[in-house]
Design a protein around this motif. Structure first.
Motif, PDB file in Angstrom:
ATOM      1  N   UNK A   9      -8.801   3.214   2.029  1.00 13.33           N
ATOM      2  CA  UNK A   9      -8.249   3.806   0.946  1.00 13.33           C
ATOM      3  C   UNK A   9      -7.616   2.654   0.088  1.00 13.33           C
ATOM      4  N   UNK A  10      -6.802   1.887   0.782  1.00 15.42           N
ATOM      5  CA  UNK A  10      -6.128   0.723   0.103  1.00 15.42           C
ATOM      6  C   UNK A  10      -7.148  -0.228  -0.509  1.00 15.42           C
ATOM      7  N   UNK A  11      -8.175  -0.678   0.447  1.00 15.59           N
ATOM      8  CA  UNK A  11      -8.905  -1.520  -0.196  1.00 15.59           C
ATOM      9  C   UNK A  11      -9.784  -1.085  -1.340  1.00 15.59           C
ATOM     10  N   UNK A  12     -10.227   0.087  -1.316  1.00 17.31           N
ATOM     11  CA  UNK A  12     -10.871   0.673  -2.311  1.00 17.31           C
ATOM     12  C   UNK A  12     -10.286   0.644  -3.600  1.00 17.31           C
ATOM     13  N   UNK A  13      -8.985   1.187  -3.444  1.00 16.60           N
ATOM     14  CA  UNK A  13      -8.192   1.066  -4.670  1.00 16.60           C
ATOM     15  C   UNK A  13      -7.802  -0.287  -5.242  1.00 16.60           C
ATOM     16  N   UNK A  14      -7.437  -1.139  -4.087  1.00 19.32           N
ATOM     17  CA  UNK A  14      -7.002  -2.488  -4.705  1.00 19.32           C
ATOM     18  C   UNK A  14      -8.256  -3.077  -5.399  1.00 19.32           C
ATOM     19  N   UNK A  15      -9.316  -2.908  -4.635  1.00 21.18           N
ATOM     20  CA  UNK A  15     -10.635  -3.469  -5.444  1.00 21.18           C
ATOM     21  C   UNK A  15     -11.043  -3.047  -6.816  1.00 21.18           C
ATOM     22  N   UNK A  16     -10.928  -1.765  -6.979  1.00 19.04           N
ATOM     23  CA  UNK A  16     -11.277  -1.259  -8.392  1.00 19.04           C
ATOM     24  C   UNK A  16     -10.554  -1.687  -9.273  1.00 19.04           C
ATOM     25  N   UNK A  17      -9.015  -1.694  -8.960  1.00 24.24           N
ATOM     26  CA  UNK A  17      -7.821  -2.076  -9.860  1.00 24.24           C
ATOM     27  C   UNK A  17      -8.065  -3.996 -10.158  1.00 24.24           C
ATOM     28  N   UNK A  18      -8.511  -4.307  -8.998  1.00 23.63           N
ATOM     29  CA  UNK A  18      -8.732  -5.747  -9.223  1.00 23.63           C
ATOM     30  C   UNK A  18      -9.750  -6.281 -10.322  1.00 23.63           C
ATOM     31  N   UNK A 103      -2.833 -14.216   4.863  1.00 24.41           N
ATOM     32  CA  UNK A 103      -2.221 -13.852   5.993  1.00 24.41           C
ATOM     33  C   UNK A 103      -1.153 -12.670   5.965  1.00 24.41           C
ATOM     34  N   UNK A 104      -0.583 -12.614   5.024  1.00 21.59           N
ATOM     35  CA  UNK A 104       0.486 -11.617   4.735  1.00 21.59           C
ATOM     36  C   UNK A 104      -0.192 -10.325   4.392  1.00 21.59           C
ATOM     37  N   UNK A 105      -1.162 -10.270   3.424  1.00 29.42           N
ATOM     38  CA  UNK A 105      -2.123  -9.242   3.168  1.00 29.42           C
ATOM     39  C   UNK A 105      -2.799  -8.596   4.084  1.00 29.42           C
ATOM     40  N   UNK A 106      -3.193  -9.362   5.182  1.00 29.65           N
ATOM     41  CA  UNK A 106      -3.734  -8.945   6.363  1.00 29.65           C
ATOM     42  C   UNK A 106      -3.005  -8.038   7.322  1.00 29.65           C
ATOM     43  N   UNK A 107      -1.831  -8.429   7.317  1.00 33.30           N
ATOM     44  CA  UNK A 107      -0.935  -7.679   8.044  1.00 33.30           C
ATOM     45  C   UNK A 107      -0.450  -6.123   7.284  1.00 33.30           C
ATOM     46  N   UNK A 108      -0.537  -6.472   5.919  1.00 37.22           N
ATOM     47  CA  UNK A 108       0.023  -5.346   5.264  1.00 37.22           C
ATOM     48  C   UNK A 108      -1.169  -4.253   5.289  1.00 37.22           C
ATOM     49  N   UNK A 109      -2.499  -4.565   5.304  1.00 37.51           N
ATOM     50  CA  UNK A 109      -3.505  -3.748   5.405  1.00 37.51           C
ATOM     51  C   UNK A 109      -4.030  -3.330   6.765  1.00 37.51           C
ATOM     52  N   UNK A 110      -4.009  -4.378   7.871  1.00 39.28           N
ATOM     53  CA  UNK A 110      -4.617  -3.975   8.965  1.00 39.28           C
ATOM     54  C   UNK A 110      -4.424  -2.576   9.641  1.00 39.28           C
ATOM     55  N   UNK A 111      -3.381  -2.095   9.728  1.00 41.75           N
ATOM     56  CA  UNK A 111      -2.799  -1.053  10.373  1.00 41.75           C
ATOM     57  C   UNK A 111      -1.985   0.158   9.654  1.00 41.75           C
ATOM     58  N   UNK A 112      -1.801   1.065  10.234  1.00 41.95           N
ATOM     59  CA  UNK A 112      -0.755   1.977   9.638  1.00 41.95           C
ATOM     60  C   UNK A 112       0.683   1.462   9.826  1.00 41.95           C
TER      61      UNK A 112
END
Length: 264
Positions: A9-18, A103-112
């Motif tokens: 969900x996050x990646x899709x939303x971010x991708x579309x906005x970007x 690196x920061x973004x990876x941790x933000x997105x990796x898990x709940x």
């Protein structure tokens, strides 16, 4: 929602906005670059705040929206700033920022959101903030103007609002560093000093003075909410108050920064 669903969900939303943002936005002036570079500082803190709020179930829908839009904005603005970078030193610093950001973004997105990763986020966001601040100061120095300084100071107020809220929510969740109260108080003092500097600026227009007066009123409510840190009674409501008041003052200070940018 499971881990895969959260990430998708996050990646899709971010991708579309970007994709949309890349197509329509560019940095066209030095003061705009200072504004957007300063906004990167703020986003480093706002992302951590949103993550901490999600982990605790605080303002869940709004916190998810903040996380999504902030991720997209950071990526978009980093690309814009790299394209605009006026000096080799600035370009090098932005490349360093990009490495830390990934690196920061990876941790933000990796898990709940969870407490173990939250402790790592409390470290990683500081690294991104430090580089973003250096990049902004570089641009202000390159500008060499009083207006560039005001854009920087006003923009830093945005970051401080999110930084204080981040520390509050980290303490609320039990993932704060040992010196959290010292850091929170330092941010509070910096914010008060920044307001004093902005209010005294001779270049302030009537609209800027009015907006600063509004920000000062909002600060009173935000500061009152922050001072409830550590109080066990009504702790959840206090955390919600910090979440909402930090967003109000952020919105006002972002508008003020834009007004200073336009004065150049």
């Amino acid at each position: 929602m499971d881990r895969r669903g959260f990430i998708g969900r996050v990646v899709l939303t971010v991708g579309n906005l970007a994709v949309l943002s890349y197509a329509i936005a560019q940095v066209i002036s030095l003061n705009e670059a200072i504004n957007k570079s300063g906004r990167q500082r703020m986003l480093s803190q706002r992302l951590a705040k949103a993550y901490l709020q999600l982990g605790q179930g605080i303002e869940v829908e709004q916190s998810r929206k903040i996380l999504d839009t902030s991720l997209a904005s950071f990526d978009k603005q980093l690309a814009e700033l790299k394209t605009f970078a006026p000096t080799n030193d600035n370009k090098q610093l932005l490349s360093e920022m990009e490495k830390n950001w990934l690196g920061y973004k990876k941790v933000l997105l990796e898990k709940q959101p969870n407490q173990q990763d939250a402790r790592l986020i409390m470290v990683l966001n500081e690294d991104v903030l430090s580089i973003a601040h250096k990049a902004t100061v570089q641009l202000e120095t390159y500008s060499g103007t009083a207006m560039g300084q005001l854009v920087n100071i006003s923009g830093r107020q945005r970051m401080l609002s999110q930084r204080m809220a981040k520390f509050y929510q980290a303490q609320q969740w039990g993932v704060a560093p040992p010196d959290v109260m010292v850091k929170l108080e330092a941010a509070r003092k910096d914010f008060v000093a920044g307001m004093t500097t902005l209010q005294a600026a001779t270049s302030n227009t009537l609209r800027i003075r009015d907006e600063l007066a509004l920000a000062q009123q909002q600060w009173m409510f935000f500061d009152d909410a922050l001072r409830k840190i550590g109080e066990p009674k009504n702790a959840r409501q206090y955390a919600i108050n910090v979440a909402t008041t930090s967003e109000r003052i952020l919105s006002t200070m972002d508008g003020i920064t834009g007004l200073y940018q336009q004065l150049a």
